[in-house]
Write an enzyme that holds these catalytic residues in place. Structure first.
Site, PDB file in Angstrom:
ATOM      1  NE  ARG A 234       7.555  98.780 -26.985  1.00 45.76           N
ATOM      2  CZ  ARG A 234       6.416  98.542 -27.746  1.00 45.76           C
ATOM      3  NH1 ARG A 234       5.055  99.012 -27.668  1.00 45.76           N
ATOM      4  NH2 ARG A 234       6.563  97.653 -28.873  1.00 45.76           N
ATOM      5  CG  HIS A 282       0.913  96.488 -24.232  1.00 50.43           C
ATOM      6  ND1 HIS A 282       2.030  96.366 -24.030  1.00 50.43           N
ATOM      7  CD2 HIS A 282       0.590  96.765 -25.639  1.00 50.43           C
ATOM      8  CE1 HIS A 282       2.602  96.983 -25.123  1.00 50.43           C
ATOM      9  NE2 HIS A 282       1.932  97.357 -26.012  1.00 50.43           N
TER      10      HIS A 282
END
Length: 323
Positions: A234, A282
């Site tokens: 994250r 991502h």
């Protein structure tokens, strides 16, 4: 027959058949929707006790009769941060930690890019120059520290070992030994002791209150000069301003980020121009690899059998811990 609402964009006909067969054998009828059929899925969901999807909005629309939400993503922090999303406070939450293979391959890719100085060689080529003698490093006989020892960390460690890594250290909340892939393990509380002897740090942490800025300015300074950093967990786990400073000053040899804060990264964000940084939007996980999709469906079906039989679910998330 009890109903299951399935709302996914990646399902093939073979996936649907597998879910159909497993569901019917367990006494359920699955109803299939894609994310652009939100209203239809929402209407169906009112009579379902199981939801297999990855939609905060769909979960928010679920009735109190929903007993199990299977999220097809590994990261479930949005659902753990906001208990009000669950009309039924006892609704079980599972995640799909099936991204280990694809994310591990991504880690190997960007790790080799850093070790072999690709960000710098890309700059050489952009300038139409011809310099080819930058000293490089190898995975072979190298040492690695994995911050996060879940499915992703395990798969990364396996591949590094197979490519000749000399030492692999793992850190997790418990610090439990995993001698099958790690040479040594520590609890995350020992991070400050481990960082000064870390040449390559790979982060694969979930998004929880405890992991926010776990790699802050002070801890970045503990890394040896020239160390490499990769984050596939994250973006909130790293103090990005401090990272930019560590890269531009030359303290860090380079970094690779597949996760940032915020996402998408604004066009004027200073990360775009940081030195020796590999950025990807991502993409290390996602539902773009066939194996990942197959395993995702398999995990749901395995837990559907467990659910129907009254057995514990394999991928049950502790919402208070966030994973």
């Amino acid at each position: 027959m009890k109903k299951i609402c399935v709302c996914q964009e990646f399902l093939t006909e073979a996936h649907k058949r597998k879910i159909q067969e497993t569901a019917e054998a367990a006494g359920f009828t699955p109803c299939f929707f894609t994310p652009d059929q939100f209203e239809e899925a929402k209407a169906c969901l009112q009579d379902c006790e199981v939801l297999y999807a990855h939609s905060v909005d769909l979960l928010r629309a679920a009735p109190a009769s929903l007993r199990w939400y299977c999220c097809s993503y590994a990261g479930v922090d949005p659902y753990c941060k906001d208990p009000a999303l669950f009309a039924n406070p006892d609704c079980m939450l599972t995640n799909s930690s099936c991204y280990g293979v694809t994310i591990a391959e991504h880690v190997v890719m960007v790790l080799l890019m850093l070790l072999r100085r690709m960000p710098e060689y890309e700059e050489v080529i952009r300038n139409r120059s011809w310099s080819n003698q930058l000293p490089i490093r190898s995975i072979r006989d190298n040492e690695f520290t994995l911050l996060g020892m879940g499915n992703i960390g395990f798969n990364v460690a396996q591949r590094l070992r197979g490519m000749g890594a000399s030492r692999i250290v793992g850190l997790s909340r418990s610090g439990k030994a995993r001698e099958d892939v790690y040479d040594e393990t520590f609890p995350i509380s020992a991070l400050d002791e481990v960082l000064p002897r870390t040449r390559n740090l790979i982060m694969a942490l979930p998004g929880t209150a405890e992991t926010i800025h776990i790699l802050n300015k002070e801890r970045l300074a503990l890394l040896p000069e020239g160390a490499y950093l990769i984050n596939v967990g994250r973006g909130t786990a790293i103090d990005q301003d401090a990272l930019i400073e560590a890269l531009n000053s030359g303290h860090l040899g380079g970094a690779a980020l597949d996760v940032m804060d915020p996402e998408p990264l604004p066009e004027d964000h200073p990360l775009w121009s940081a030195k020796n940084l590999v950025l990807t939007p991502h993409v290390s996980g996602n539902m773009t690899l066939g194996y990942t999709c197959d395993r995702n469906v398999e995990m749901f079906c395995e837990d559907l059998e467990n659910y129907a039989a009254g057995r514990p679910l394999n991928s049950l998330v502790d919402r208070s811990r966030g994973y």
